[in-house]
Design an enzyme around this catalytic site. Structure first.
Site: not given
Ligand SMILES: C[S@@+](CC[C@H](N)C(=O)[O-])C[C@H]1O[C@@H](n2cnc3c(N)ncnc32)[C@H](O)[C@@H]1O
Length: 390
Positions: A331, A219-220, A215, A278
């Site tokens: 993305c 944003g989402k 999360a 996401d």
């Molecule tokens: C693409 S970003 C998410 C953006 C967010 N959904 C937004 O719209 O603002 C991916 C996020 O996943 C987190 N992440 C990476 N591996 C993860 C895991 N195993 N479990 C949970 N979160 C994870 C990252 O730290 C990052 O904050």
């Protein structure tokens, strides 16, 4: 380009009370060249007081830093013929910034040269002056488009091989990143990210409980519609989870933040009416927004990321109730992280039915949708949705 760490004496910026935009930019670029992330450095330099700079000056620093970082390969090609020895990082930062202004911002030569020389490390001002004067006279000859548009060869080739001229247009468009307008509540969220939030809402008109597994920064999650009775925002990284909590507090205080590995969460089987994954990804659709990302990401990392994406989808399905909706978004536009991951997932789970996406902005992409960066001058984004039938 070769570079050395600067010597330990104080740089010019620490000698003055109110630094100019270019001084701040050179210092930020020096840190970025030694491995710090551009967005993190800029946030640290321009947050809070913004080092006494006006809003206009902060925007100029951002342009100088992001643009010089993004166009590093092109700018180095312009500088290369006039550099005969290894340079200290701060000297190289000043030269790159000067060349960027000359050839990309089209700043008049006298201003670009003089103003850059005045903020270059004192010990190297003669060199910076001499090199930039020569660069100002250059009519660039580019060996290839990857150099001209400043991408590593492998990224350039990947887009061209997969998308042909559309891939070329995508890459060029990511050199002029989107400047998203604030949402109705003031939060700044890119348009493609908003389309994902809309698709999540549209697929579950009755709302219920939603878990956003990945999360941060929020944003989402904070864009979820009013139909949701409960929103859980999960994040693995504690630092990013703190930033997420701040966003939640400011924009959607009713959201519950959870810090856990999204591949192994505390949520029970069938807990959620909807889950959003996401996922962490190569970000090759968001190279405009993350100016240094093109220099860090590697082909090998993409393969590693697909393992995490698989595991996140498996956990999402475990916590999703029958008839619930699962959304996967990234993305990026790579085949592996979009069609590759989702087709393999669907093959493993015959209980899933693909949902057709609403919204004319999505190009059909395998069983999901895709926006290429040049379609609407946004991030590139892919999305897939399924209903869990039993
Ligand atoms: C693409 S970003 C998410 C953006 C967010 N959904 C937004 O719209 O603002 C991916 C996020 O996943 C987190 N992440 C990476 N591996 C993860 C895991 N195993 N479990 C949970 N979160 C994870 C990252 O730290 C990052 O904050």
């Amino acid at each position: 380009m070769d570079q050395r760490r600067p010597p330990r004496h104080k740089s010019a910026i620490r000698d003055v009370r109110s630094p100019t935009s270019r001084q701040v930019a050179v210092q930020a670029l020096t840190e970025i060249q030694t491995g710090s992330r551009a967005n993190v450095v800029l946030a640290a330099f321009l947050g809070d007081q913004g080092r006494g700079l006006s809003e206009r000056d902060r925007a100029f620093v951002t342009e100088l830093v992001q643009g010089t970082t993004r166009m590093r390969r092109a700018v180095d090609h312009l500088l290369q013929p006039f550099i005969t020895r290894k340079l200290d990082t701060d000297v190289l930062a000043a030269l790159r910034m000067g060349a960027y202004q000359l050839h990309h911002l089209r700043t008049p030569a006298h201003a670009a040269v003089n103003d850059t020389v005045s903020v270059a490390p004192r010990r190297a001002r003669g060199l910076v002056n001499a090199v930039l004067r020569k660069v100002a006279d250059v009519d660039p000859e580019w060996p290839d488009e990857a150099t001209q548009f400043s991408y590593p060869d492998w990224i350039w080739n990947l887009f061209l091989e997969r998308w042909g001229q559309e891939g070329r247009a995508s890459l060029i468009s990511m050199n002029t990143p989107e400047r998203p307008l604030p949402r109705f509540d003031g939060y700044i969220q890119g348009q493609a990210s908003r389309w994902v939030s809309e698709a999540v809402d549209d697929a579950s008109p009755n709302g219920g409980t939603i878990v956003d597994l990945c999360a941060a920064p929020g944003g989402k999650a904070t864009a979820c519609g009013a139909a949701w009775s409960k929103i859980w925002a999960n994040e693995i990284d504690p630092t990013r989870a703190r930033a997420l909590s701040e966003v939640v507090e400011n924009y959607r205080p009713e959201i519950q933040v959870v810090v856990s590995d999204g591949t192994n969460t505390p949520f029970g089987d069938g807990f959620a009416d909807a889950v959003l994954v996401d996922a962490p990804c190569s970000g090759l659709g968001a190279l405009g927004r993350r100016s240094d990302a093109r220099w860090h990401i590697s082909k090998e990392a993409i393969t590693r990321l697909t393992g995490t994406q698989d595991a996140l989808l498996e956990e999402a399905l475990r916590i999703l109730r029958p008839s619930g909706v699962l959304t996967y978004s990234v993305c990026t536009t790579t085949q592996q992280e979009t069609c590759g991951v989702t087709q393999a997932f669907h093959e493993r789970h015959q209980e899933l039915r693909s949902l057709e996406l609403q919204g004319s902005h999505w190009r059909p992409h395998c069983n999901g949708g895709l926006v290429l960066p040049h379609d609407y001058e946004t991030d590139g984004m892919a999305i897939f949705q399924w209903v869990r039938e039993k």
